[in-house]
Design an enzyme around this catalytic site. Structure first.
Site, PDB file in Angstrom:
ATOM      1  N   LYS A  58      -2.710  22.972   9.350  1.00 19.67           N
ATOM      2  CA  LYS A  58      -1.669  23.686   9.808  1.00 19.67           C
ATOM      3  C   LYS A  58      -1.579  23.197  11.125  1.00 19.67           C
ATOM      4  CE  LYS A  58      -0.483  26.796  12.423  1.00 19.67           C
ATOM      5  NZ  LYS A  58       0.502  26.057  13.688  1.00 19.67           N
TER       6      LYS A  58
ATOM      7  N   GLY B 192      -8.386  30.239  20.780  1.00 20.10           N
ATOM      8  CA  GLY B 192      -9.628  29.699  20.194  1.00 20.10           C
ATOM      9  C   GLY B 192     -10.683  30.742  20.263  1.00 20.10           C
TER      10      GLY B 192
ATOM     11  N   GLU C 298     -12.073  23.451  20.022  1.00 24.81           N
ATOM     12  CA  GLU C 298     -12.034  22.741  21.327  1.00 24.81           C
ATOM     13  C   GLU C 298     -10.850  23.514  22.132  1.00 24.81           C
ATOM     14  OE1 GLU C 298     -14.227  21.069  22.613  1.00 24.81           O
ATOM     15  OE2 GLU C 298     -15.374  20.785  21.042  1.00 24.81           O
TER      16      GLU C 298
ATOM     17  N   CYS D 183      -5.522  18.422  27.726  1.00 27.33           N
ATOM     18  CA  CYS D 183      -6.855  19.181  27.968  1.00 27.33           C
ATOM     19  C   CYS D 183      -7.766  18.756  28.870  1.00 27.33           C
ATOM     20  CB  CYS D 183      -7.378  19.503  26.660  1.00 27.33           C
ATOM     21  SG  CYS D 183      -8.083  18.010  25.688  1.00 27.33           S
TER      22      CYS D 183
ATOM     23  N   GLN E  90       7.078  25.832  26.961  1.00 31.42           N
ATOM     24  CA  GLN E  90       6.128  24.950  28.054  1.00 31.42           C
ATOM     25  C   GLN E  90       6.969  24.889  29.316  1.00 31.42           C
ATOM     26  OE1 GLN E  90       3.300  24.483  27.035  1.00 31.42           O
ATOM     27  NE2 GLN E  90       2.624  23.044  28.723  1.00 31.42           N
TER      28      GLN E  90
ATOM     29  N   GLU F  15      -5.342  27.072  33.646  1.00 31.30           N
ATOM     30  CA  GLU F  15      -4.877  25.877  33.152  1.00 31.30           C
ATOM     31  C   GLU F  15      -3.383  25.923  33.303  1.00 31.30           C
ATOM     32  OE1 GLU F  15      -4.990  25.189  28.853  1.00 31.30           O
ATOM     33  OE2 GLU F  15      -5.759  23.418  29.271  1.00 31.30           O
TER      34      GLU F  15
END
Ligand code: NAD
Length: 477
Positions: free
Chosen positions: A172, A230, A247, A281, A328, A378
């Protein structure tokens, strides 16, 4: 181009919502159409992967490797085509995107070779006439959930080890990288993967991603994406006792000490912070600088950031392109507005009309304390915050003052400080006089703290994840 699902060796167009994909470098241009799946498509993928498992798992691993070598050759022959599609889809500059596709080729070859390497150890037995050994065997059906920021390399660094270990796969991909995913799947199918071994399901995380995790009979899940998602993935897998790896995000620091050589430090910071428009990342988003180096470093950054070429992703001169999508853009712009209320130390300029796409100018800000949002959250865009430290001791402590622990770098000529940094930094990838991004495919990749489930991807580490160990004993007396 249109996205399609690939299930049980058949291509088809799912009947869910349709999304018209805009080129992030020029939003007036439509570059493709996505057809999103319904939960029932995921169900079919689960059945196809289950059906194909026994024969794929028992196939000679050298033969599985031959298929991966063939996929590597095909991908290499279509390097320009794949890189152009991904640049159009998510805005990574073409020069970088070609490098990423080449990384995919190397990953396929690296894991293809595992088809003829050892899969266990012989261990002396306590009893006489007993042969005792271990053997790695497949997990079974694995679910892969991938992000959009490395549309080629991340999927391949999961797919290639999963397949060579004998697992069948349901993949996916992120919505914003689904055209690239369709292309990569077509290459693997053309390379000769048997029907049902790889099943691609295009759709949203909330509808088909969650259905996969909640209901499919999975034996492993590998996820890359945000920490928020996550943690949900991990909770679901833990409840169902499915082996998983997650991750996740990062807030990576470049620590600049008083004796840093600025001629190598500044290019490494620029590359870490601004290539891929900061959407890695492992991007550098904190610059922690020892007081004595503050003025010279900021002077250099001011000069060099102004020279960065911000342009269309297909322009080979572009150092950074737009960010990947409207969502974004909104998120990153909210951090830019926050940054504009602080001290702007350096800012870039576009070589295109920025209103034509999702362009965010590279930005370095100061005047923020260690707890400021810009230093703790982040951003995933071309924004880096400078934090001052009185000495190396304080700089190292600030580097660890984050919930994340993905990568970190120190810039110094002093060997003992460099080694102390490597020892004390709570991050999975720690580097000296190198940018925070750019860890090689043959080395383990992953983070500490809230950046990872404490597993590793790539290199030999991936083989441990995608297999389980059987301990075998044979009495021959
Ligand atoms: P995201 O978490 O929004 O999405 C990642 C994937 O998860 C997508 O395929 C999405 O559709 C899917 N998803 C979303 N909700 C889901 C749900 N409820 N159930 C199942 N699947 C779901 O992340 P993103 O915006 O695509 O990627 C950016 C993030 O990825 C950043 O935080 C970045 O740091 C991280 N990232 C980490 C690494 C790493 O190796 N540590 C590498 C690249 C990117």
């Amino acid at each position: 181009m249109e996205s399609r699902n690939y299930i049980g060796g058949e291509w088809y167009t799912p009947r869910g919502d349709v999304i018209h994909v805009k080129n992030p470098s020029n939003t007036s241009e439509e570059i493709g159409v996505l057809h999103l799946s319904e939960a029932s498509d995921m169900q079919q993928a689960g059945e196809a992967a289950q059906k194909a498992l026994a024969s794929w798992a028992s196939m000679n691993s050298g033969k599985r490797g031959q298929i991966l070598y063939q996929a590597a050759d095909l991908l290499a022959s279509k390097l320009d085509e794949v890189a152009t599609l991904s640049s159009l889809e998510m805005g990574k500059p073409i020069s970088e995107m070609k490098g990423e596709v080449m990384r995919g080729v190397h990953l396929l070859r690296y894991y293809a070779a595992e088809g003829v390497r050892a899969v266990g150890d012989v261990i002396p037995a306590g009893a006489d006439n007993v042969l005792q050994y271990t053997k790695r065997v497949p997990l079974g059906v694995v679910g892969l959930i991938t992000p959009w920021n490395f549309p080629v390399a991340i999927p391949i660094w999961k797919l290639a080890p999963a397949l060579i270990c004998g697992n069948t796969v349901i993949w996916k991909p992120a919505e914003a990288a689904s055209l690239s995913a369709t292309k990569i799947t077509a290459i693997l199918a053309e390379a000769g993967l048997p029907a049902g071994v790889l099943n691609l399901v295009i759709g949203t995380g909330s509808k088909v991603g969650s259905r996969m995790l909640e209901e499919l009979p999975l034996d492993g899940v590998s996820f890359t994406g945000s920490t928020k998602t996550g943690l949900q993935v991990a909770a679901t897998c833990a409840r169902r006792n499915i082996k998983y790896q997650t991750e996740m995000g990062g807030k990576n620091a470049a620590v600049v000490l008083r004796d840093a050589d600025l001629s190598t430090t500044v290019p490494a910071i620029l590359s870490g912070a601004f290539r891929s428009a900061g959407q890695k990342c492992t991007a550098t988003s904190r610059i922690i600088v020892e007081q004595a180096a503050y003025e010279p470093l900021v002077d250099e950054l001011r000069k060099e950031v102004a020279k960065l070429y911000v342009g269309n992703a297909l322009d080979p001169s572009s150092y950074l392109g737009p960010v990947a999508s409207a969502g974004q853009y909104e998120t990153v712009r909210s951090y830019v507005r926050l940054a504009e209320q602080t001290e702007v130390l350096a800012q870039g300029q576009a070589q295109v009309d920025p209103s034509t796409g999702y362009y965010v100018m590279p930005l370095v800000v100061g005047g923020v304390g260690p707890d400021h949002k810009l230093v703790q959250e982040e951003i995933f865009g071309p924004v880096a915050a400078v934090v001052r430290a009185t000495d190396a001791e304080e700089a190292f402590a600030l580097c660890n003052q984050t919930m994340y622990g993905l990568s970190a770098s120190v810039f110094t000529q002093n060997l003992s400080r460099a080694l102390r940094f490597l020892d004390e930094t709570q991050a999975g990838m720690v580097r000296v006089n190198l940018e925070t991004a750019g860890v090689e495919y043959q080395a383990p990749f992953g983070g500490m703290k809230l950046s990872s489930s404490h597993t590793r991807e790539q290199g030999q580490a991936a083989l441990s994840f995608y297999s389980q160990v059987k301990t075998c004993a044979v009495y021959y007396g």
